[in-house]
Design an enzyme around this catalytic site. Structure first.
Site, PDB file in Angstrom:
ATOM      1  N   HIS A 488       4.363  20.134  39.882  1.00 25.34           N
ATOM      2  CA  HIS A 488       4.985  21.219  40.642  1.00 25.34           C
ATOM      3  C   HIS A 488       5.854  22.108  39.749  1.00 25.34           C
ATOM      4  O   HIS A 488       6.273  23.193  40.176  1.00 25.34           O
ATOM      5  CB  HIS A 488       5.836  20.628  41.773  1.00 25.34           C
ATOM      6  CG  HIS A 488       5.889  21.491  43.003  1.00 25.34           C
ATOM      7  ND1 HIS A 488       5.495  22.816  43.005  1.00 25.34           N
ATOM      8  CD2 HIS A 488       6.282  21.219  44.278  1.00 25.34           C
ATOM      9  CE1 HIS A 488       5.654  23.314  44.209  1.00 25.34           C
ATOM     10  NE2 HIS A 488       6.125  22.367  45.004  1.00 25.34           N
ATOM     11  N   ASP A 492       2.484  26.035  41.828  1.00 27.32           N
ATOM     12  CA  ASP A 492       3.133  26.187  43.135  1.00 27.32           C
ATOM     13  C   ASP A 492       2.244  25.591  44.232  1.00 27.32           C
ATOM     14  O   ASP A 492       1.041  25.396  44.042  1.00 27.32           O
ATOM     15  CB  ASP A 492       3.392  27.661  43.436  1.00 27.32           C
ATOM     16  CG  ASP A 492       4.426  28.266  42.499  1.00 27.32           C
ATOM     17  OD1 ASP A 492       5.306  27.508  42.062  1.00 27.32           O
ATOM     18  OD2 ASP A 492       4.353  29.482  42.227  1.00 27.32           O
TER      19      ASP A 492
END
Length: 517
Positions: A488, A492
């Site tokens: 992450h 995204d």
């Protein structure tokens, strides 16, 4: 006979200390070979052999202080060696020349290149002992890295003089493993070797660890250690022993007995336990078995934990209707195999679908390097393969530029080599994205762990018929859950979900791959 003396040490320097002897008494040397090093208060002086010969005696030991022109050692030069036979009276007969010392050279056996990011290995098995004669390219020992086993061949024919790294020792890439007296004069005479009776192989001890290559060969041949006579040290079974046993006529089957479990002798520190082990009752401890982790298993454990500690790992899920792929495969699989010589499986579709999605979402194919993001304009697809030793990930390079047949053929070959333990370091490096198929083991859903430094891994699962709603009707379709684990920090949520949707669309309508949609 030649005397080796302390050379001139320079003006105002009258003595030196013997720092290191590089040759032992009885060893053969070539002209100009370095014998020892002397240290003065100003410089280090190398003392070299004035001619080829055998070091007969060392007079000044390491650590002794010697004056200029003092006697260091005695060298039996080639010209001073006695003739092979005394002269005989009568008609002149051809004499057999003594082995020439000039043909002998002390050669270091080095640790070969272990591959990118692999800094060390463990010496698993020595197949030769000091004093054994070896042929060029004959396997001397086997090293175990965190990924594969590496065989070390003899760089030349000769005699194994000394083993510097014993079994269980950790060695760095480029380190010294042994010293080989290479050359025709170093090898024993063939006649003498033939006349000597073959030593009876020692009965294998209970804790002898057989050569990894031999274990693989036994598994392929369907043999047990009891059916193979080991000729290695302490009765260790080598690869050649398995080949000999497989070629021998089948003997009457012996009564089955439980095979002893060999305990790995490799000195490897497993990852530290997070929770100390609670005391175990004596009656339970007697029924337990403690086995050291192999280097491969210990490295897998460490890398998986590092991935969890380093990356901001998150997993998103979707499901895909496999009807389109299965229908297309059923129509063309026979023609495909007939033309290309390889079966049309499911993995080729997933590889192509992922390559298609990675073009649209390039951050899933990228990696973080310090404060930079490296975007890769290629797809080196890692395909996880389960082996008896653990999970390995061979890489299909430039998968985005290859067709179905090429991908299927390469995956099949890499998978076979992985299960046989024959993958090279180069075949498991440089991957930019990974696909893991837990469905072959029956997994319905799981969250795969990233393969650092990659930022994405796709988990495939079992295809199972389930009721789904299509155009307002409940129908039975072959469904598969897909899981994308991603970092992450670089990917995204929107990009991860979009990637998985694109893979789903390509698999549910494979024609999109042809149209690049």
């Amino acid at each position: 006979m030649t005397e080796i003396r302390v050379p001139g040490l320079g003006e105002s320097v009258s003595e030196a200390t013997v720092a290191t002897w590089f040759v032992k008494p009885g060893e053969m040397v070539v002209a100009d070979a370095m014998l020892c090093e002397l240290e003065t208060d100003k410089v280090t002086v190398e003392v070299r052999a004035p001619s080829a010969g055998v070091l007969s005696e060392i007079v000044a030991k390491e650590g002794e202080t010697v004056a200029v022109n003092a006697l260091l050692a005695v060298l039996l030069s080639a010209g001073a060696m006695p003739p092979a036979q005394p002269k005989s009276e009568g008609p002149a007969a051809p004499q057999i020349a003594a082995p020439t010392v000039q043909e002998v050279k002390m050669t270091d056996v080095m640790v070969p290149a272990l591959g990118e990011s692999v800094a060390e290995a463990t010496v698993s098995t020595w197949f030769k002992k000091p004093g054994d004669a070896v042929a060029q390219d004959e396997i001397l020992c086997e090293l175990e890295t965190d990924k594969v086993s590496v065989e070390v061949p003899a760089p030349a024919a000769g005699v194994l003089s000394e083993i510097l790294a014993p079994e269980g020792a950790s060695v760095a890439a480029g380190g010294r493993l042994a010293i080989l007296a290479a050359g025709s004069a170093a090898a024993p005479a063939p006649a003498a070797a033939a006349a000597a009776p073959a030593p009876a192989p020692a009965a294998p001890a209970k804790d002898v660890e057989h050569a990894p290559a031999a274990k693989k060969a036994m598994a392929e041949a369907g043999l047990t250690p009891d059916q193979v006579t080991g000729t290695g040290r302490d009765g260790r079974i080598m690869k050649e022993d398995v080949a000999a046993a497989a070629a021998a006529p089948a003997a009457a089957p012996a009564p089955a007995a439980p095979a002893p479990v060999a305990t790995a002798q490799v000195s490897i520190a497993p990852p530290p336990a997070t929770v100390p082990r609670a005391p175990v009752p004596a009656e339970d401890a007697a029924r337990e078995e403690r086995v050291k982790m192999t280097r491969l298993r210990a490295t897998i454990a460490r890398r998986l934990k590092d991935a969890q500690n380093t990356a901001a790992m998150l997993t998103t899920y979707n499901e895909v209707d496999m009807s389109g792929v299965m229908d297309l495969r059923n129509v063309y699989k026979d023609q495909f195999e007939k033309k290309h010589g390889v079966k049309l499986g499911f993995m080729g579709f997933f590889v192509k679908a992922c390559c298609h999605a990675l073009k649209e979402i390039p951050e899933v194919n990228a990696e973080i390097d310090g404060g930079d993001i490296i975007y890769k304009n290629y797809v080196h697809m890692g395909v996880a393969v389960g082996t008896p030793s653990g999970l390995v990930v061979p890489v299909v390079r430039d998968a985005d530029q290859k067709g179905f047949a090429h991908i299927e053929r390469e995956i099949a070959e890499l998978g076979k080599r992985g299960r046989d333990g024959k993958l090279t370091m180069q075949e498991m490096q440089g991957g930019s994205f990974t696909i893991s198929n837990g469905g072959v083991y029956g997994s319905l859903m799981s969250s795969p762990i990233l393969n650092p430094p990659q930022s994405g891994i796709l988990g495939m699962h079992k295809i199972q018929d389930r009721p789904v709603v299509v155009n307002g009707q409940i129908v039975i379709r072959p469904m598969m859950y897909l899981a994308l684990s991603y970092d992450h920090r670089i990917v995204d949520g929107k990009g991860a979900v979009t990637f998985l949707v694109r893979v789903k669309e390509a698999l549910e309508d494979p024609r999109r791959l042809l149209m690049d949609l």
